[in-house]
Structures are given as structure tokens and as C-alpha cells.
Design an enzyme around this catalytic site. Sequence first.
Site, PDB file in Angstrom:
ATOM      1  CB  THR A 115      -0.806  -0.046   1.199  1.00  0.00           C
ATOM      2  OG1 THR A 115      -1.774  -1.241   1.295  1.00  0.00           O
ATOM      3  CG2 THR A 115      -1.614   1.365   1.227  1.00  0.00           C
ATOM      4  N   GLY A 116       0.259   2.401  -0.678  1.00  0.00           N
ATOM      5  CA  GLY A 116       1.059   3.537  -0.529  1.00  0.00           C
ATOM      6  C   GLY A 116       1.483   3.831  -1.898  1.00  0.00           C
ATOM      7  CB  THR A 165       6.539   3.178  -3.768  1.00  0.00           C
ATOM      8  OG1 THR A 165       6.858   4.225  -2.979  1.00  0.00           O
ATOM      9  CG2 THR A 165       7.714   2.404  -4.422  1.00  0.00           C
ATOM     10  N   GLY A 208       6.612  -0.763  -0.489  1.00  0.00           N
ATOM     11  CA  GLY A 208       7.168   0.382  -0.311  1.00  0.00           C
ATOM     12  C   GLY A 208       7.689   0.315   1.368  1.00  0.00           C
ATOM     13  CB  ALA A 209      10.084   0.926   3.684  1.00  0.00           C
ATOM     14  CG  ASP A 210       6.665   5.039   6.059  1.00  0.00           C
ATOM     15  OD1 ASP A 210       5.790   5.646   4.952  1.00  0.00           O
ATOM     16  OD2 ASP A 210       5.829   4.423   6.650  1.00  0.00           O
ATOM     17  N   GLY A 243       3.907   1.967   7.565  1.00  0.00           N
ATOM     18  CA  GLY A 243       2.560   2.440   8.251  1.00  0.00           C
ATOM     19  C   GLY A 243       2.147   3.899   8.022  1.00  0.00           C
ATOM     20  N   GLY A 244       3.217   4.494   7.079  1.00  0.00           N
ATOM     21  CA  GLY A 244       2.860   5.722   7.040  1.00  0.00           C
ATOM     22  C   GLY A 244       1.393   5.940   6.335  1.00  0.00           C
ATOM     23  CD  GLU A 281       1.611  -1.583   4.484  1.00  0.00           C
ATOM     24  OE1 GLU A 281       1.525  -0.923   3.458  1.00  0.00           O
ATOM     25  OE2 GLU A 281       2.185  -1.338   5.487  1.00  0.00           O
TER      26      GLU A 281
HETATM   27  C1  5RP Z   1       1.461   2.277   4.027  1.00  0.00           C
HETATM   28  C2  5RP Z   1       2.982   1.914   4.060  1.00  0.00           C
HETATM   29  C3  5RP Z   1       3.979   2.485   2.870  1.00  0.00           C
HETATM   30  O1  5RP Z   1       4.445   1.353   2.342  1.00  0.00           O
HETATM   31  C4  5RP Z   1       4.799   3.503   3.232  1.00  0.00           C
HETATM   32  O2  5RP Z   1       4.129   4.430   3.996  1.00  0.00           O
HETATM   33  C5  5RP Z   1       5.457   3.888   2.141  1.00  0.00           C
HETATM   34  O3  5RP Z   1       4.608   4.902   1.293  1.00  0.00           O
HETATM   35  P1  5RP Z   1       5.074   5.496   0.009  1.00  0.00           P
HETATM   36  O4  5RP Z   1       5.226   4.595  -0.711  1.00  0.00           O
HETATM   37  O5  5RP Z   1       3.695   6.392  -0.232  1.00  0.00           O
HETATM   38  O6  5RP Z   1       6.182   6.663   0.374  1.00  0.00           O
HETATM   39  O7  5RP Z   1       3.733   1.230   4.844  1.00  0.00           O
HETATM   40  O8  5RP Z   1       1.022   1.520   5.444  1.00  0.00           O
END
Ligand code: 5RP
Length: 217
Positions: free
Chosen positions: A27-28, A30, A81-83, A94-95, A102
Amino acid sequence: MKQDELKQAVARAAIDYVPQGIIGVGTGSTANFFIDELATIRGRFEAAVASSEATAQRLKNHGIQVLDLNSVGELEIYVDGADEITRHMHMIKGGGGALTREKIVAACSKKFICLADDSKLVEVLGKFPLPVEVIPMAQSHVARELVKLGGQPVLRTGFTTDNGNVILDVHNLAITNPVELEKQINQIVGVVTNGLFAQRPADILLLGTADGVKTMQ
Ligand code: 5RP
């Protein structure tokens, strides 16, 4: 290169890892680029399992079949993706608030492929506030316990997770031992899960840089 171009580049590179069967999808923003790339190879894989309602909807909009996790066996790959991510492949996620689903889909997958632009690669996790999903009635209790661990929890206002819970974003945690902290926070009564992905880290990191996509494992 702009951040979105780096995200797009890693999303495209991840297509090489897509198996014929069922794929776990994160999710997100990316992950959204990845979903859009998946749409271009529909028919080369069977279906997807989504880590959020938003991802399920985007997959369906592209005509990609979305399956319930309980109706499938172990997945070959989970792509998300990841923060923040370290060289040890420990992550904060979890952003977008989808951390619990996830983590569940990641746990059911043989390989976790993390897609990130190079701004996400850090020496020590914690500059990005750590999201913790909490059962609403336990919010105050969990917040007090998180303060005892040295953090400053802030309620994510106006936000409810797909599971009907709230998120506390924990600022100022010194995350020197992510594996231990992940366990410790998950032991607080009322916590559903926290955004540290350290006990089950990523297996492959596709890192978007100005010099191209770097593969780390
Ligand atoms: C969502 C997430 C996303 O993977 C994380 O926040 C990265 O988001 P983005 O790809 O928009 O930077 O963990 O819960």
C-alpha cells in the site's frame, strides 16, 4: 531525478520478480506505481492479494483479480514500499496506516521485495514517527506505555484503519534494536501491531537512485 520518477523506476524493476502465480501487493504511493506496472503485464500472473482496501480497489480498477488471503496458500512474493529502511533490511512502515494487513501478507510470503527511493535508506530507524495500530478503547493506556519506552505518541487524527482501529504515531524513539522494540511494543495490551518490520525484514531492496536502480539483499 524527482522522487516520483525514482518510485516509478523501482516499480518497473520489480516486474522482473513477478511469478506466474499470486502476488502480495502493498500500500502507498510506491506500491501504486507497482500496481500500475502490474496492469501492463496482466495475464502473466494469476491474481493478487491486497494489503488494504485502497490497494484492492486500485488492482480491481485495472482488471486484476483480488483474492482473499484465506483462500490462498503461501505467496511467492510480497511487494511494498517503506517509510524508512536500513542496510539490515529493517523497516518502518505504516505511514499510510496499512501496517497490520501489510505485516500479515508479508508473513504469508516467501520473499519481501521492498521498493524505495534513496531518501528512505537510513542508518538508524526512528526519524519517521513509528505508527502503532491500537484498539480504540486502549488508546490512552497504550500511549502511557509508549511514553515509558521513551517515545512521544501522537494520535493520527481523523484516521481509522481498515480494521476499525486508531494509529498512534510515536516520535523520538531511539530505535537501536528494532527486533527487540518490535516485540516489546507488540506486548502492550491493546496494540494490534506496530510499524517495525524487523523480525521479518525485507529480503530484497530495490533502491531508486539518480544512478539507476540498485539491488540490495
Ligand atoms: C503504508 C506503508 C507504505 O509502504 C509506506 O508508508 C511508504 O509509502 P510511500 O510509498 O507512499 O512513500 O507502509 O502503510
